[in-house]
Structure formats: C-alpha cells, structure tokens
Design a protein around this motif. Structure first.
Motif, short mmCIF file in Angstrom:
data_model
loop_
_atom_site.label_atom_id
_atom_site.label_comp_id
_atom_site.label_asym_id
_atom_site.label_seq_id
_atom_site.Cartn_x
_atom_site.Cartn_y
_atom_site.Cartn_z
N GLY A 119 -5.75 -5.37 -14.30
CA GLY A 119 -4.89 -4.68 -15.24
C GLY A 119 -4.73 -3.19 -15.03
N GLN A 120 -5.20 -2.67 -13.91
CA GLN A 120 -5.08 -1.24 -13.63
C GLN A 120 -4.62 -1.01 -12.19
N ILE A 121 -3.95 0.14 -11.98
CA ILE A 121 -3.58 0.53 -10.62
C ILE A 121 -4.83 1.08 -9.94
N ALA A 122 -5.30 0.36 -8.92
CA ALA A 122 -6.54 0.75 -8.24
C ALA A 122 -6.28 1.64 -7.04
N TYR A 123 -5.06 1.61 -6.51
CA TYR A 123 -4.79 2.34 -5.26
C TYR A 123 -3.29 2.51 -5.11
N ASP A 124 -2.86 3.66 -4.63
CA ASP A 124 -1.44 3.92 -4.37
C ASP A 124 -1.32 4.49 -2.97
N LEU A 125 -0.67 3.73 -2.11
CA LEU A 125 -0.53 4.09 -0.70
C LEU A 125 0.88 4.57 -0.40
N LYS A 126 1.02 5.75 0.18
CA LYS A 126 2.32 6.21 0.66
C LYS A 126 2.52 5.64 2.06
N VAL A 127 3.62 4.92 2.26
CA VAL A 127 3.90 4.26 3.53
C VAL A 127 4.60 5.25 4.46
N THR A 128 4.01 5.47 5.61
CA THR A 128 4.50 6.50 6.53
C THR A 128 5.36 5.95 7.66
N LEU A 129 5.77 4.71 7.58
CA LEU A 129 6.63 4.14 8.62
C LEU A 129 7.99 4.84 8.62
N SER A 130 8.58 4.99 9.79
CA SER A 130 9.90 5.62 9.90
C SER A 130 10.97 4.72 9.30
N LYS A 131 12.09 5.32 8.97
CA LYS A 131 13.25 4.59 8.44
C LYS A 131 14.45 4.87 9.33
N PRO A 132 15.38 3.90 9.42
CA PRO A 132 15.32 2.55 8.85
C PRO A 132 14.26 1.69 9.53
N ARG A 133 13.79 0.68 8.83
CA ARG A 133 12.76 -0.21 9.36
C ARG A 133 13.39 -1.25 10.28
N HIS A 134 12.64 -1.60 11.32
CA HIS A 134 13.10 -2.60 12.28
C HIS A 134 11.96 -3.55 12.58
N ILE A 135 12.28 -4.64 13.26
CA ILE A 135 11.27 -5.66 13.57
C ILE A 135 10.09 -5.07 14.35
N GLU A 136 10.36 -4.04 15.17
CA GLU A 136 9.29 -3.42 15.95
C GLU A 136 8.22 -2.82 15.05
N ASN A 137 8.62 -2.36 13.84
CA ASN A 137 7.65 -1.78 12.92
C ASN A 137 6.57 -2.78 12.55
N ARG A 138 6.93 -4.06 12.50
CA ARG A 138 5.99 -5.09 12.06
C ARG A 138 4.83 -5.26 13.03
N TYR A 139 4.98 -4.78 14.26
CA TYR A 139 3.97 -4.99 15.29
C TYR A 139 3.38 -3.67 15.79
N SER A 140 3.65 -2.60 15.08
CA SER A 140 3.15 -1.29 15.50
C SER A 140 1.72 -1.06 15.01
N ALA A 141 1.02 -0.15 15.68
CA ALA A 141 -0.35 0.18 15.28
C ALA A 141 -0.37 0.80 13.89
N THR A 142 0.62 1.63 13.58
CA THR A 142 0.68 2.27 12.26
C THR A 142 0.82 1.22 11.17
N PHE A 143 1.70 0.25 11.39
CA PHE A 143 1.92 -0.82 10.42
C PHE A 143 0.63 -1.60 10.18
N ASN A 144 -0.05 -1.96 11.25
CA ASN A 144 -1.29 -2.72 11.12
C ASN A 144 -2.37 -1.92 10.41
N ASP A 145 -2.43 -0.61 10.68
CA ASP A 145 -3.41 0.24 10.02
C ASP A 145 -3.15 0.31 8.51
N LEU A 146 -1.87 0.43 8.13
CA LEU A 146 -1.51 0.49 6.71
C LEU A 146 -1.85 -0.83 6.01
N CYS A 147 -1.53 -1.93 6.67
CA CYS A 147 -1.86 -3.25 6.10
C CYS A 147 -3.37 -3.40 5.92
N LEU A 148 -4.13 -2.90 6.88
CA LEU A 148 -5.58 -3.00 6.80
C LEU A 148 -6.14 -2.17 5.64
#
Length: 247
Positions: A208-237
C-alpha cells in the motif's frame, strides 16, 4: 509543474485493513509513469483513487489545478479486458465516449478513423469485436480512450492477456501515440521489462505504499534495441531487487 498529484492518500475497504497508506506521488504533464508491484499490493486501488473512481479516506488527488472528486470526462481509461460492445462496429466502439454525450460529428468520425489508422486496425473499422483477435480488440480500446483527446490516460494492465510479440507491438504503438499527442499516462503492470521500456518513471508499490521511484534513463524514442541494451537490463535489475526486498 506536477499535473497529477496524489497527496498523502489513505484508503481502506469498508473500514478494514488499510489498502493504501499515506501515499504521495506526482506526475508531470506529458510523462509516462508505470506503477509496478506484486498482486494485492494496492496498485489498481491507487489508480482508481487517482482517476476518481474511488474516494480516499484521507488525503486528496489533484488533476491540474482541480481536486478530483469523481471521474472526469477529460480522462481516458483502458482496462485489462477491452470491454467493447459486441453489437457495435469497431468505429462505433471508438466513438462511444462521444455518443454517450452527443451525436458524433464528421470531425469526430474522422478522428476515430485516424486513431484506428495509427493503431493499425483501420481496415477493420466496420467489423464487430467478435471478429477480432485479442490484440486487435486492445488496439480498439486504446483508440477509444483517446477519442476525446484526454488530459491523462489511465491503463490497468491492458496487455496482460496478450502474447509476447503482440504485447511488444502494442507497447511501441502506445509510445508513438504518447509522443504524438503529448499524453500524460499512469500505467499499471506486473511486468518489469514492460514498465521500464514504456516509462519515464517506474514506481514500485509494496503493502500500500510507494517503496521506490526509478527515473528511466533510456533514450527516446524507444526501439527494440533498447530491450537488449546493458542500460535496460541494469534498470530492470534495480526494479527486481526492490521487488525482492532490496532498498
């Protein structure tokens, strides 16, 4: 300047255990925010409070400069089930929010057709929902949510029932619509990669509470390549660690 403000909100169902606990969250105009969390954490309840579908026990919600007291005609909704009317054509389903208030104009119909074109389903505008796949129905539901050019769109796990490839295609189409219409979005999901790919901010909700707020630093516009980048994986982790009890 914050466009949607959830200010110190508390909520419980019928006076029982608190579902939302002293929660504050802010979304700036034009931003895409995702709310992530395990089942039962309160994320859908918070969306309903933010959109005026539920009234908080304490605290308040502000949209623009106005306190939210009930659902506004200036917001759009997309739910997990497309909830299309089976006896109406695709075009008429998209026009439904307008039809409930007045007779659609030629301009309204042109906008509906344009949205269906963007959602890659214009060829089906005279078909009926029962003739469409699940992904096609979701495209219609998104187009319907945008027909009145809403100030903000609330989406509650709209792609949860779709296969992986269709889901990714719809994510890309949604992002394009957001960019073209400068939309403000609150998006609910269980999927970490979906939240990170779509969002400017990802909030993790726990008990019932916001435990964490992450600012996503991926570039825009997003593309399929973003899904497999090191930055994307680090953010997901980072998000995974929070959901597993970290931070």
């Amino acid at each position: 300047m914050s466009f949607l403000i959830i200010d110190n909100v508390t909520y419980s169902y019928k006076g029982k255990k608190e579902i939302i606990k002293d929660t504050t969250w802010k979304i700036n105009a034009g931003e895409f925010h995702s709310l992530l969390g395990r089942s039962g954490c309160g994320k859908t309840t918070l969306l309903k409070i933010a959109s005026g579908l539920l009234k908080p026990d304490n605290g308040a919600v502000f949209l623009g400069n106005e306190k939210v007291l009930k659902p506004s005609l200036d917001v759009g909704f997309v739910f997990q089930a497309p909830t299309l009317l089976e006896w109406k054509s695709v075009l008429d389903n998209v026009l439904l929010p307008i039809t409930l208030q007045r007779k659609p104009t030629k301009e309204d119909k042109e906008r509906a057709s344009s949205l269906l074109e963007v959602m890659k389903i214009a060829d089906y505008q005279h078909e009926y929902p029962g003739e469409l796949s699940g992904g096609q129905q979701s495209r219609v539901a998104i187009a319907r949510s945008l027909i009145k050019n809403p100030a903000i769109v609330f989406l509650d796990e709209p792609f949860a029932a779709l296969d992986a490839i269709t889901r990714e295609e719809l994510q890309d189409d949604l992002l394009m619509l957001c960019q073209n219409n400068k939309m403000t979005v609150l998006f609910i999901t269980h999927d970490i990669s979906e939240a990170v790919y779509l969002s400017d901010h990802v909030a993790v909700m726990k008990e019932g509470q916001i435990a964490y707020d992450l600012k996503v630093t991926l570039s825009k516009p997003r593309h399929i390549e973003n899904r497999y980048s090191a930055t994307f994986n680090d953010l997901c982790l980072q998000v995974r660690d929070v959901m597993n009890g970290g931070i």
